[in-house]
Design an enzyme around this catalytic site. Sequence first.
Site, PDB file in Angstrom:
ATOM      1  N   CYS A  51       0.845  -1.195   0.000  1.00 39.52           N
ATOM      2  CA  CYS A  51       0.000   0.000   0.000  1.00 39.52           C
ATOM      3  C   CYS A  51       0.880   1.245   0.000  1.00 39.52           C
ATOM      4  O   CYS A  51       1.849   1.329   0.759  1.00 39.52           O
ATOM      5  CB  CYS A  51      -0.910  -0.001   1.229  1.00 39.52           C
ATOM      6  SG  CYS A  51      -2.032   1.410   1.235  1.00 39.52           S
ATOM      7  N   CYS A 109       0.607   4.708   6.937  1.00 42.58           N
ATOM      8  CA  CYS A 109      -0.062   4.562   8.244  1.00 42.58           C
ATOM      9  C   CYS A 109       0.890   3.780   9.175  1.00 42.58           C
ATOM     10  O   CYS A 109       1.212   2.607   8.888  1.00 42.58           O
ATOM     11  CB  CYS A 109      -1.374   3.816   8.069  1.00 42.58           C
ATOM     12  SG  CYS A 109      -2.368   4.509   6.725  1.00 42.58           S
ATOM     13  N   CYS A 123       0.357   0.028  10.260  1.00 43.93           N
ATOM     14  CA  CYS A 123      -0.220  -0.979   9.355  1.00 43.93           C
ATOM     15  C   CYS A 123       0.789  -1.955   8.765  1.00 43.93           C
ATOM     16  O   CYS A 123       1.809  -1.554   8.187  1.00 43.93           O
ATOM     17  CB  CYS A 123      -0.967  -0.270   8.225  1.00 43.93           C
ATOM     18  SG  CYS A 123      -1.866  -1.450   7.182  1.00 43.93           S
ATOM     19  N   CYS A 148     -17.062  -8.232   4.897  1.00 40.21           N
ATOM     20  CA  CYS A 148     -16.355  -6.970   4.678  1.00 40.21           C
ATOM     21  C   CYS A 148     -15.083  -7.192   3.875  1.00 40.21           C
ATOM     22  O   CYS A 148     -14.204  -7.952   4.289  1.00 40.21           O
ATOM     23  CB  CYS A 148     -16.031  -6.345   6.031  1.00 40.21           C
ATOM     24  SG  CYS A 148     -15.129  -4.804   5.867  1.00 40.21           S
ATOM     25  N   CYS A 153     -19.900  -5.051   3.033  1.00 43.46           N
ATOM     26  CA  CYS A 153     -19.144  -3.904   3.525  1.00 43.46           C
ATOM     27  C   CYS A 153     -17.833  -3.867   2.746  1.00 43.46           C
ATOM     28  O   CYS A 153     -17.308  -4.927   2.391  1.00 43.46           O
ATOM     29  CB  CYS A 153     -18.866  -4.060   5.017  1.00 43.46           C
ATOM     30  SG  CYS A 153     -17.823  -2.745   5.678  1.00 43.46           S
ATOM     31  N   CYS A 202     -19.407   3.133   8.388  1.00 44.11           N
ATOM     32  CA  CYS A 202     -18.705   2.422   9.456  1.00 44.11           C
ATOM     33  C   CYS A 202     -17.414   3.194   9.664  1.00 44.11           C
ATOM     34  O   CYS A 202     -16.566   3.250   8.766  1.00 44.11           O
ATOM     35  CB  CYS A 202     -18.442   0.987   8.999  1.00 44.11           C
ATOM     36  SG  CYS A 202     -17.333   0.093  10.090  1.00 44.11           S
ATOM     37  N   ARG A 239     -18.176  -1.761  17.547  1.00 43.53           N
ATOM     38  CA  ARG A 239     -17.508  -3.046  17.298  1.00 43.53           C
ATOM     39  C   ARG A 239     -16.220  -3.179  18.098  1.00 43.53           C
ATOM     40  O   ARG A 239     -15.331  -2.323  18.018  1.00 43.53           O
ATOM     41  CB  ARG A 239     -17.219  -3.229  15.807  1.00 43.53           C
ATOM     42  CG  ARG A 239     -16.555  -4.575  15.508  1.00 43.53           C
ATOM     43  CD  ARG A 239     -16.480  -4.942  14.046  1.00 43.53           C
ATOM     44  NE  ARG A 239     -17.769  -4.816  13.401  1.00 43.53           N
ATOM     45  CZ  ARG A 239     -18.035  -3.969  12.419  1.00 43.53           C
ATOM     46  NH1 ARG A 239     -17.085  -3.195  11.946  1.00 43.53           N
ATOM     47  NH2 ARG A 239     -19.227  -3.894  11.895  1.00 43.53           N
TER      48      ARG A 239
HETATM   49  N1  SAM Z   1      -6.710   0.819   3.043  1.00 44.84           N
HETATM   50  C1  SAM Z   1      -7.989   1.103   3.547  1.00 44.84           C
HETATM   51  C2  SAM Z   1      -7.998   2.208   4.576  1.00 44.84           C
HETATM   52  O1  SAM Z   1      -6.973   2.483   5.143  1.00 44.84           O
HETATM   53  O2  SAM Z   1      -9.077   2.761   4.805  1.00 44.84           O
HETATM   54  C3  SAM Z   1      -8.704  -0.101   4.132  1.00 44.84           C
HETATM   55  C4  SAM Z   1      -7.944  -1.137   4.910  1.00 44.84           C
HETATM   56  S1  SAM Z   1      -7.189  -0.566   6.446  1.00 44.84           S
HETATM   57  C5  SAM Z   1      -6.193  -1.959   6.852  1.00 44.84           C
HETATM   58  C6  SAM Z   1      -8.559  -0.597   7.599  1.00 44.84           C
HETATM   59  C7  SAM Z   1      -8.287  -0.201   9.007  1.00 44.84           C
HETATM   60  O3  SAM Z   1      -7.616  -1.223   9.703  1.00 44.84           O
HETATM   61  C8  SAM Z   1      -7.442   1.003   9.289  1.00 44.84           C
HETATM   62  O4  SAM Z   1      -8.122   2.206   9.106  1.00 44.84           O
HETATM   63  C9  SAM Z   1      -7.073   0.803  10.740  1.00 44.84           C
HETATM   64  O5  SAM Z   1      -8.013   1.441  11.572  1.00 44.84           O
HETATM   65  C10 SAM Z   1      -7.146  -0.715  10.924  1.00 44.84           C
HETATM   66  N2  SAM Z   1      -5.805  -1.284  11.209  1.00 44.84           N
HETATM   67  C11 SAM Z   1      -4.798  -1.479  10.353  1.00 44.84           C
HETATM   68  N3  SAM Z   1      -3.723  -1.996  10.963  1.00 44.84           N
HETATM   69  C12 SAM Z   1      -4.039  -2.153  12.265  1.00 44.84           C
HETATM   70  C13 SAM Z   1      -3.342  -2.641  13.404  1.00 44.84           C
HETATM   71  N4  SAM Z   1      -2.091  -3.047  13.330  1.00 44.84           N
HETATM   72  N5  SAM Z   1      -3.985  -2.669  14.584  1.00 44.84           N
HETATM   73  C14 SAM Z   1      -5.273  -2.243  14.674  1.00 44.84           C
HETATM   74  N6  SAM Z   1      -5.978  -1.761  13.633  1.00 44.84           N
HETATM   75  C15 SAM Z   1      -5.383  -1.707  12.438  1.00 44.84           C
HETATM   76  C1  DTB Z   2     -11.590  -1.982  11.297  1.00 45.13           C
HETATM   77  O1  DTB Z   2     -11.851  -0.970  11.992  1.00 45.13           O
HETATM   78  N1  DTB Z   2     -10.743  -2.918  11.640  1.00 45.13           N
HETATM   79  C2  DTB Z   2     -10.645  -3.935  10.630  1.00 45.13           C
HETATM   80  C3  DTB Z   2     -11.672  -3.452   9.572  1.00 45.13           C
HETATM   81  N2  DTB Z   2     -12.131  -2.219  10.128  1.00 45.13           N
HETATM   82  C4  DTB Z   2     -11.278  -3.306   8.170  1.00 45.13           C
HETATM   83  C5  DTB Z   2      -9.263  -4.153  10.132  1.00 45.13           C
HETATM   84  C6  DTB Z   2      -8.285  -4.483  11.255  1.00 45.13           C
HETATM   85  C7  DTB Z   2      -6.983  -4.754  10.610  1.00 45.13           C
HETATM   86  C8  DTB Z   2      -5.980  -5.308  11.581  1.00 45.13           C
HETATM   87  C9  DTB Z   2      -4.673  -5.588  10.958  1.00 45.13           C
HETATM   88  C10 DTB Z   2      -4.695  -6.630   9.873  1.00 45.13           C
HETATM   89  O2  DTB Z   2      -5.437  -7.629   9.933  1.00 45.13           O
HETATM   90  O3  DTB Z   2      -3.952  -6.462   8.898  1.00 45.13           O
HETATM   91 FE1  SF4 Z   3      -2.854   1.238   3.371  1.00 48.53          FE
HETATM   92 FE2  SF4 Z   3      -2.852   0.078   5.738  1.00 48.53          FE
HETATM   93 FE3  SF4 Z   3      -3.064   2.705   5.575  1.00 48.53          FE
HETATM   94 FE4  SF4 Z   3      -5.139   1.147   4.757  1.00 48.53          FE
HETATM   95  S1  SF4 Z   3      -4.336   1.345   6.820  1.00 48.53           S
HETATM   96  S2  SF4 Z   3      -4.259   2.941   3.698  1.00 48.53           S
HETATM   97  S3  SF4 Z   3      -3.983  -0.616   3.946  1.00 48.53           S
HETATM   98  S4  SF4 Z   3      -1.291   1.484   4.925  1.00 48.53           S
END
Ligand code: SAM
Ligand code: DTB
Ligand code: SF4
Length: 332
Positions: free
Chosen positions: A72, A76, A79, A116, A147, A207, A279
């Site tokens: 990506c 973030c 992530c 989702c 979703c 959401c 949630r």
């Molecule tokens: N790329 C899209 C975005 O950022 O909206 C969708 C996927 S992103 C992985 C969805 C959400 O997962 C993020 O907004 C974040 O709140 C959550 N997330 C990602 N990594 C995480 C982590 N290590 N621990 C907890 N929540 C996480």
């Molecule tokens: C949300 O708030 N948490 C979910 C879903 N919406 C998309 C994602 C959590 C991702 C946790 C890290 C992973 O599985 O990569």
């Molecule tokens: Fe990309 Fe992860 Fe950020 Fe979503 S949360 S925009 S998957 S880096």
Amino acid sequence: MSGPKVRTPKTRERDASLSTQLRHDWTTEEVEALFALPFNELMFLAQTVHRANFDPNRVQVSRLISIKTGACPEDCSYCPQSAHYATGLEKEKLLAVEEVVEAARVAKEEGASRFCMGAAWRGPKGDDFDVAVAMIEGVKALGMETCATFGLLDKWQAQRLKDAGLDYYNHNIDTSPEHYSEVITTRTFQDRLDTLDVVRDAGLHVCSGGIVGLGETGIDRARMLLTLANMPKHPDSVPINLLIPIKGTPLADAERPDPFDFIRTIAVARIIMPKSFVRLSAGREGMSEEMQALCFLAGANSVFCGQRLLTAKNAAPGRDKSLFGRLGLSPM
Ligand code: SAM
Ligand code: DTB
Ligand code: SF4
């Protein structure tokens, strides 16, 4: 700041009005004052609001799938999927439509009511968007709620998702407006709010929630929840994630928040967004059953089921069934 220690007619009146009112004018001081209540008081208030709006023994269950994993362009700092960090995650290109629809069918059989689909995109583009739309149509045809979480959208993309039968769009604000640039630099907090506006205007259910454990202060937590509650409409669903620390990311060694502060965040979300599904989202794998039970008591009424979230571990097989059984909870 200390809250009331005994229940009086005045506190009962406050509880009753909090249970029914949908307010969009919360101040930072008011939300901080909720966080500062004695724990038992806060839990009682949250449970009172919860019971006025929901069956306290039923929990909505969603299942996640990562339709496109890793690489990506966004940075973030929590992530595993960001191309900016060496997290060791194996990248995967966009899945095939049939594979996703089959996974949804299995999830439905296993008790999920909502499916989702998440993509490691800044936003959807080109042919990939057409494929993602076909996935939504296919999952919808199974009779499941759909979703998607595809990153930033413009209004035409939001409308196209709505026309394809999408029910919910997940787009988290993640933290407070003030802390946001400490966590993400490749987009702004306002970019997120703009997408939430187009999603809402397209008639999609919103959401939106955030993460606890990003090095934020208590004020940041209050400001994150207040931002959600003061939107023109409360998000229909509010995921509260506990940071899953990921090796290789800047937040790998972030201090673990006090579990009671996480539970308080759920309780305050419940109180200020009384009719929204809250949630208990990422991070359950590292929580005890007792902590999860307190989160349900605080008003959480939705979870992700299955062994994986997008890329990280979720509940071990059978653990949720056993937990639901022991707590007398049933899926919605
Ligand atoms: N790329 C899209 C975005 O950022 O909206 C969708 C996927 S992103 C992985 C969805 C959400 O997962 C993020 O907004 C974040 O709140 C959550 N997330 C990602 N990594 C995480 C982590 N290590 N621990 C907890 N929540 C996480
Ligand atoms: C949300 O708030 N948490 C979910 C879903 N919406 C998309 C994602 C959590 C991702 C946790 C890290 C992973 O599985 O990569
Ligand atoms: Fe990309 Fe992860 Fe950020 Fe979503 S949360 S925009 S998957 S880096």
